[in-house]
Design an enzyme around this catalytic site. Structure first.
Site, PDB file in Angstrom:
ATOM      1  N   ARG A  38      18.153 -11.425  -9.657  1.00  0.00           N
ATOM      2  CA  ARG A  38      18.323 -10.201 -10.432  1.00  0.00           C
ATOM      3  C   ARG A  38      19.011  -9.152  -9.582  1.00  0.00           C
ATOM      4  NH1 ARG A  38      15.515  -6.577 -14.067  1.00  0.00           N
ATOM      5  NH2 ARG A  38      16.751  -4.677 -13.998  1.00  0.00           N
TER       6      ARG A  38
ATOM      7  N   ARG B 184      21.251  -8.939 -16.914  1.00  0.00           N
ATOM      8  CA  ARG B 184      20.368  -9.353 -15.839  1.00  0.00           C
ATOM      9  C   ARG B 184      19.854 -10.762 -16.087  1.00  0.00           C
ATOM     10  NH1 ARG B 184      17.101  -5.187 -18.329  1.00  0.00           N
ATOM     11  NH2 ARG B 184      19.113  -4.161 -18.375  1.00  0.00           N
TER      12      ARG B 184
ATOM     13  N   ASP C  34      14.289  -9.891 -16.372  1.00  0.00           N
ATOM     14  CA  ASP C  34      13.717  -8.543 -16.406  1.00  0.00           C
ATOM     15  C   ASP C  34      12.236  -8.690 -16.740  1.00  0.00           C
ATOM     16  OD1 ASP C  34      13.561  -5.813 -16.332  1.00  0.00           O
ATOM     17  OD2 ASP C  34      14.311  -5.506 -18.363  1.00  0.00           O
TER      18      ASP C  34
ATOM     19  N   ASP D  86       8.739  -6.376 -17.034  1.00  0.00           N
ATOM     20  CA  ASP D  86       8.206  -5.013 -17.079  1.00  0.00           C
ATOM     21  C   ASP D  86       6.726  -5.038 -17.431  1.00  0.00           C
ATOM     22  OD1 ASP D  86      10.577  -3.570 -16.520  1.00  0.00           O
ATOM     23  OD2 ASP D  86      11.243  -3.853 -18.587  1.00  0.00           O
TER      24      ASP D  86
END
Length: 271
Positions: free
Chosen positions: A201, A210, A213, A215
């Site tokens: 990444r 990307r 990812d 989160d």
């Protein structure tokens, strides 16, 4: 949550900063409060439905005697994590370690360290729009699930979604997972960023393409704002590609700031 208490278990061991402490040893006094649901054990009178505190005491004694640490803080961390992993019914544990013979050259009843550790539920968003997208997401799930201190308890379907922010890029593959973890939020963030780095990444363009990812969306009912981490995720209630997969696995969970369920938030951002 109910509690089982172990008070002032005495163990002779060799922890300390000074070399003589590691050779001669001294007395340590250890107390533990186990947060556990005792309802089923109380109704059935079945020890298998509770925690055998004799086994807990033997575990504490063995780990304390068989290792040498400079710091009480290290011994406390090892005991807390070891007990949480060894006895799955313990949701949280409070550990108090007292050192009555602490060699400081002054009159002292005891020196002590006390910590609280436990299991947490985090919800993680996954996304990829470069390379083998599904493989990137699958690898992230497997990596998290392979850790001793974490396990994936639910995973959504993967959803193909148009790009967000920067539009001239490939479609994304998005999903969400539920994670049972001992990691505090900042350490969990470090783990997720390490997994992203292993997928190569690169953070060049905000909202740009990307490989992976990851989160943190929610972490128990925590509200946290630091320069590097915001929980709940500050954009999650506006993003259908986050809420749709999250609603598959946790529609009942409430946003700790907005007070609405994931299902209700999902309906607000989807037609």
């Amino acid at each position: 949550m109910d509690k089982i208490r172990i008070k002032k278990l005495e163990v002779f061991a060799k922890h300390g900063v000074f070399p003589e402490e590691n050779v001669l040893g001294q007395k340590f006094v250890i107390s533990a409060t186990l947060h556990v649901n005792t309802r089923q054990a109380g109704c059935t009178d079945d020890l298998a439905q509770s925690i055998n505190y004799g086994e807990v005491c033997q575990f504490i004694k063995a780990l304390t005697e068989d290792n040498v640490f400079k710091l009480l803080e290290t011994l406390a961390e090892k005991l807390a994590q070891g007990l949480l992993l060894q006895f799955p019914k313990i949701a949280k544990i409070d550990i108090l370690i007292e050192k009555p013979w602490a060699p400081i050259g002054l009159p002292l009843e005891t020196a002590s360290v006390e910590i609280s550790r436990g299991w947490h539920t985090a919800y993680i968003a996954l996304g990829s729009n470069m390379g083998d997208k599904k493989d990137h997401l699958d690898t992230a799930v497997k990596t998290l699930n392979s850790r001793e201190d974490s396990s994936v308890t639910a995973i959504s379907d993967y959803l193909v979604t148009p790009p967000y922010g920067v539009l001239n890029q490939d479609d994304f593959l998005n999903g969400a997972l539920a994670l049972h973890t001992l990691l505090p939020p900042e350490e969990l963030l470090d783990v997720l960023q390490g997994i992203e780095a292993n997928a190569h990444r690169e953070r060049i363009i905000r909202w740009g393409p990307r490989t992976l990812d990851l989160d943190i969306l929610l972490y128990d009912d925590l509200v946290l704002d630091t320069p590097t981490l915001h929980i709940p995720h500050i954009e999650m209630h506006r993003r259908d590609f986050v809420l749709i997969p999250l609603a598959q696995i946790a529609p009942w969970v409430r946003h700790p700031v907005l007070g609405e369920t994931v299902e209700a938030l999902c309906k607000q951002v989807t037609p």
